[in-house]
Scaffold this motif. Structure first.
Motif, PDB file in Angstrom:
ATOM      1  N   HIS A 127      23.922 -33.926 -12.745  1.00 16.98           N
ATOM      2  CA  HIS A 127      23.297 -32.637 -13.062  1.00 16.98           C
ATOM      3  C   HIS A 127      23.237 -31.638 -11.911  1.00 16.98           C
ATOM      4  N   ASP A 165      14.668 -35.147 -14.962  1.00 16.84           N
ATOM      5  CA  ASP A 165      14.775 -35.629 -13.582  1.00 16.84           C
ATOM      6  C   ASP A 165      13.797 -34.822 -12.710  1.00 16.84           C
ATOM      7  N   ASP A 246      13.244 -40.372 -11.422  1.00 15.28           N
ATOM      8  CA  ASP A 246      12.754 -40.315 -10.040  1.00 15.28           C
ATOM      9  C   ASP A 246      11.428 -39.571  -9.914  1.00 15.28           C
ATOM     10  N   GLY A 288      18.804 -39.520 -11.989  1.00 14.97           N
ATOM     11  CA  GLY A 288      18.178 -40.203 -10.872  1.00 14.97           C
ATOM     12  C   GLY A 288      17.242 -41.330 -11.299  1.00 14.97           C
TER      13      GLY A 288
HETATM   14 ZN   LIG Z   1      16.732 -36.518  -9.162  1.00 10.55          ZN
END
Ligand SMILES: [Zn+2]
Length: 310
Positions: A127, A165, A246, A288
């Motif tokens: 991304h 994310d 994440d 992530g």
């Molecule tokens: Zn990330």
């Protein structure tokens, strides 16, 4: 109906050095957790094909694609793309091509009604990759390539991309900014890497910059207010997810305080949105998520909700 689970062996061979957090063990953590929690029985596994050059160039400039191809080392060295944080070993180009191809296959599987949802367990992630730039561990923008494939080859008119994310999906925004066929929703810690997104005013981009230490209650309230009504009004024919985990409280990459249940809540909302508007079609792509145990738990929660129980 089973969920399509798409990956490729080359995604385990891409490595950027011994201690890089974006490591092959991430995919092992996901696979191990699927077995441990019993979701494995509800998955149908697919090997991802390689994306073609033509497919990559739906969203990337030809010169950039050539630059990545030319950057791939043929020996045991690691080539750092544009001097940044994104490295290529001898297997990375193959992994990147199959990661993009995984998302294309996911779109084909849900559009042909062989599955209502697909999860692409892939790396490198995508991304942060823009039309002519990589970075943030990303080379080709997997979710954008899949969305473009849905628009161009399946003739869809409205695709929603939800990126949860902890980092802004700057590449995806750049690719689709001003393209009214796509509604792009990105939540992210701000200010933080890559530093973009807080000032975007383009109508088809719904950025949600949130402060460090954002917890589940604040995350939920912000999304309920900023995204869900707009997504319902947009009535997407396909929902695509840049699934980055994440923002989990145990993840050291950033500073959100989210837990598995918060990712589960958002996934449930997106699944219900897909039931209402998109024939239940969802394609989710790993971005992530770097603390291995938390990543496995988050993905199992995410897939449990994607499988759906309507
Ligand atoms: Zn990330």
């Amino acid at each position: 109906m089973n969920l399509a689970f798409i990956t490729h062996p080359s995604c385990m061979e891409h490595r950027m050095g011994e201690h890089h957090p974006e490591c092959p063990e991430r995919l092992n953590a996901i696979g191990d957790r699927m077995i441990a929690c019993g979701i494995e029985m509800l998955l149908t596994h697919y090997d991802a094909p390689a994306a073609s050059r033509e497919q990559l160039e739906m969203v990337h400039d030809g010169d950039y694609v050539q630059h990545i191809i030319d950057s791939a080392p043929s020996d045991d060295s690691i080539a750092w793309v544009d001097g940044g944080d994104t490295g290529m070993n001898r297997h990375t180009l193959t992994a990147a091509l199959h990661s993009a191809g995984a998302v294309i296959l996911g779109v084909d599987l849900v559009m042909s009604d062989r599955h209502h949802a697909a999860f692409c367990s892939i790396r490198p992630p995508g991304h942060h990759a823009g039309r002519r730039s990589g970075g943030g561990f990303c080379l080709f923008n997997n979710v954008a390539i899949g969305a473009a494939h849905a628009l161009v080859h399946h003739g869809l008119e409205r695709v929603a991309i939800i990126d949860f994310d902890v980092h802004h999906g700057n590449g995806t925004e750049e690719i689709f900014r001003g393209d009214e066929r796509v509604l792009f929703c990105s939540s992210f810690q701000h200010p933080y890497f890559p530093g973009s997104g807080a000032d975007t005013t383009t109508p088809n981009i719904l950025n949600l910059p949130l402060p460090r230490l954002t917890d589940g209650a604040a995350f939920k309230a912000a999304i309920e207010q900023a995204w869900l009504p707009r997504l319902d009004a947009f009535a997407p024919e396909l929902i695509m997810i840049s699934a980055g985990f994440d923002g989990h409280i145990e993840d050291d990459m950033a500073h959100f305080n989210l837990r598995e249940a918060d990712f589960g809540w958002l996934t449930r909302e997106l699944h219900q949105l897909a039931v209402r508007h998109a024939g239940e079609r969802v394609v989710s792509c790993l971005e992530g998520g770097y603390t291995l145990s938390a990543l496995g738990r988050c993905v199992s929660t995410h897939l449990d909700e994607l499988i759906g129980h309507v």
